[in-house]
Design an enzyme around this catalytic site. Structure first.
Site, PDB file in Angstrom:
ATOM      1  N   LYS A  93       4.372 -37.939 -18.679  1.00  0.00           N
ATOM      2  CA  LYS A  93       5.708 -38.253 -17.912  1.00  0.00           C
ATOM      3  C   LYS A  93       6.232 -37.289 -17.184  1.00  0.00           C
ATOM      4  O   LYS A  93       6.617 -37.527 -15.786  1.00  0.00           O
ATOM      5  CB  LYS A  93       7.027 -38.440 -18.879  1.00  0.00           C
ATOM      6  CG  LYS A  93       6.716 -39.772 -19.755  1.00  0.00           C
ATOM      7  CD  LYS A  93       8.130 -39.925 -20.573  1.00  0.00           C
ATOM      8  CE  LYS A  93       7.870 -41.309 -21.328  1.00  0.00           C
ATOM      9  NZ  LYS A  93       8.917 -41.622 -22.260  1.00  0.00           N
ATOM     10  N   LYS A 113      -0.448 -47.914 -21.553  1.00  0.00           N
ATOM     11  CA  LYS A 113       0.478 -48.768 -22.474  1.00  0.00           C
ATOM     12  C   LYS A 113       1.462 -49.322 -21.644  1.00  0.00           C
ATOM     13  O   LYS A 113       1.808 -49.064 -20.747  1.00  0.00           O
ATOM     14  CB  LYS A 113       0.814 -47.810 -23.663  1.00  0.00           C
ATOM     15  CG  LYS A 113       2.124 -46.949 -23.050  1.00  0.00           C
ATOM     16  CD  LYS A 113       2.984 -46.195 -24.120  1.00  0.00           C
ATOM     17  CE  LYS A 113       4.066 -45.855 -23.789  1.00  0.00           C
ATOM     18  NZ  LYS A 113       5.258 -45.320 -24.643  1.00  0.00           N
ATOM     19  N   LYS A 172       8.315 -49.438 -20.796  1.00  0.00           N
ATOM     20  CA  LYS A 172       9.949 -50.062 -20.029  1.00  0.00           C
ATOM     21  C   LYS A 172      10.053 -49.246 -18.687  1.00  0.00           C
ATOM     22  O   LYS A 172      10.647 -50.069 -17.833  1.00  0.00           O
ATOM     23  CB  LYS A 172      10.776 -50.095 -21.048  1.00  0.00           C
ATOM     24  CG  LYS A 172      11.253 -48.902 -21.385  1.00  0.00           C
ATOM     25  CD  LYS A 172      12.773 -49.030 -22.533  1.00  0.00           C
ATOM     26  CE  LYS A 172      12.430 -48.882 -23.828  1.00  0.00           C
ATOM     27  NZ  LYS A 172      12.204 -47.405 -24.010  1.00  0.00           N
TER      28      LYS A 172
END
Ligand code: AQP
Length: 330
Positions: A111, A192, A195
């Site tokens: 991230k 993956k 969202k």
């Protein structure tokens, strides 16, 4: 009765990955367990956020959780920031975990990648997650496979705290499902489904219409050799579709693969199964939207119930680590 705790960040529209990897198991854990589930809004603050979006997404998340079938009579549903012990315990755990441990967290690396100024919160959020879990003496934590490493850290921190300051925390186990534990992006099956990643064709939303689901599944990336077999490494796109149908119909991916010769037929059945799976969620959600006072009342009752458990655990941890008890409020 065993205690179960899990959370989901209001960081965007819930995905099929969230549903198959975690949320549908939350629903099952309501039976026979003392289940606590939270919208972990503090976890949504680790990137560049819009306050109005955080507020809207938090309510949206609560609506979704009721829509998937969480029943406030059988579980405690609350918003993380409504229970201040989450941040209070985080500090005690930050003073227990090490920089090296946090640096090894792969989600931080993923991230933080490409960001010029990575926030401290993104680095330390595994300690907040550990606090979320340990506050409730949870013995099981139903999560998707991507959270395995964070769970391991939670266990290590709990064991270290217990050894150093005396038996304080229950050491939790991850409850990770078999099929559906790692749903991949339909366009980029090497990563993956997420969202907060912008991949309109690769992500199936929890509330997508039948038409949207069908269109995305039909356009899903596969491969050109046309050979129907389950091989995650060599054929990740096809494997993802087999996993999806396996998870939706409670079979193994190899069993599913044996029933097909053509990718097109498989895609048609994946789309139909996912539509059947998500349609009731969408319908329940539409009904809930017209009763927002009910949703707020559920969250308010949940916060009170969660606070009762969390404040007792926090007091135990604070005492163990040597903090004087707070004087009674006047
Ligand atoms: N693709 C996935 N497959 C299976 N399970 C998944 N989960 C997330 N993505 C998948 C599981 O969903 C639960 C809630 O996730 P989270 O809000 O804690 O954050 P996350 O794991 O980082 O999920 P996202 O959707 O990718 O959110 P963002 O974009 O905010 O990072 C967890 O149990 C997770 O394992």
């Amino acid at each position: 009765m065993h205690r179960v705790l899990s959370g989901i960040a209001p960081s965007g529209n819930f995905t099929l990955g969230n549903f198959l990897g975690a949320l549908r198991h939350w629903v099952s854990f309501q039976d026979g367990h003392d289940a606590f589930y939270c919208v972990v809004d503090l976890h949504a603050l680790t990137s560049d956020i819009d306050p109005a979006a955080v507020r809207a997404n938090t309510l949206d998340a609560a609506l979704n959780l009721l829509a998937i079938g969480l029943d406030p009579e059988r579980c405690t549903l609350f918003v993380q920031s409504h229970v201040p012990e989450h941040t209070r315990l985080t500090w005690l755990l930050e003073c227990t975990a090490t920089m090296g441990e946090l640096r090894r967290m792969t989600q931080f690396k993923d991230k933080g990648q490409g960001q010029e100024a990575v926030r401290v919160g993104l680095f330390t959020y595994p300690c907040l997650m550990a606090a979320d879990i340990l506050l409730y003496d949870a013995s099981a934590v139903p999560v998707g496979d991507d959270q395995r490493q964070h769970l391991e850290l939670t266990r290590e921190v709990a064991v270290r705290f217990n050894n150093r300051y005396g038996e304080t925390f229950t050491v939790p186990e991850a409850a990770i499902a078999g099929t559906g534990a790692r749903v991949m992006d339909l366009q980029h099956p090497e990563r993956k489904m997420s969202k907060s990643v912008d991949s309109p064709l690769g992500t199936i939303g929890l509330l997508d219409s039948d038409e949207e689901i069908t269109r995305k599944v039909r356009k899903a990336v596969t491969d050109t050799d046309g050979e129907m077999r389950y091989d995650r490494a060599a054929k990740p796109g096809l494997a993802n579709l087999l996993d999806l149908l396996a998870a939706a119909t409670d079979r193994s991916p190899n069993e599913v693969a044996a029933g097909y010769e053509r990718y097109g037929d498989l895609k048609n059945d994946v789309a139909a199964a996912l539509c059947d799976l998500l349609r009731p969620v969408r319908e329940r959600r539409a009904r809930l939207e017209s009763d927002l006072p009910y949703v707020h009342a559920v969250l308010s009752r949940g916060a009170a119930q969660a606070h009762e458990v969390a404040s007792a655990t926090y007091a135990r941890a604070a005492d163990a680590i040597g903090l004087l008890p707070a004087p009674p409020a006047t």
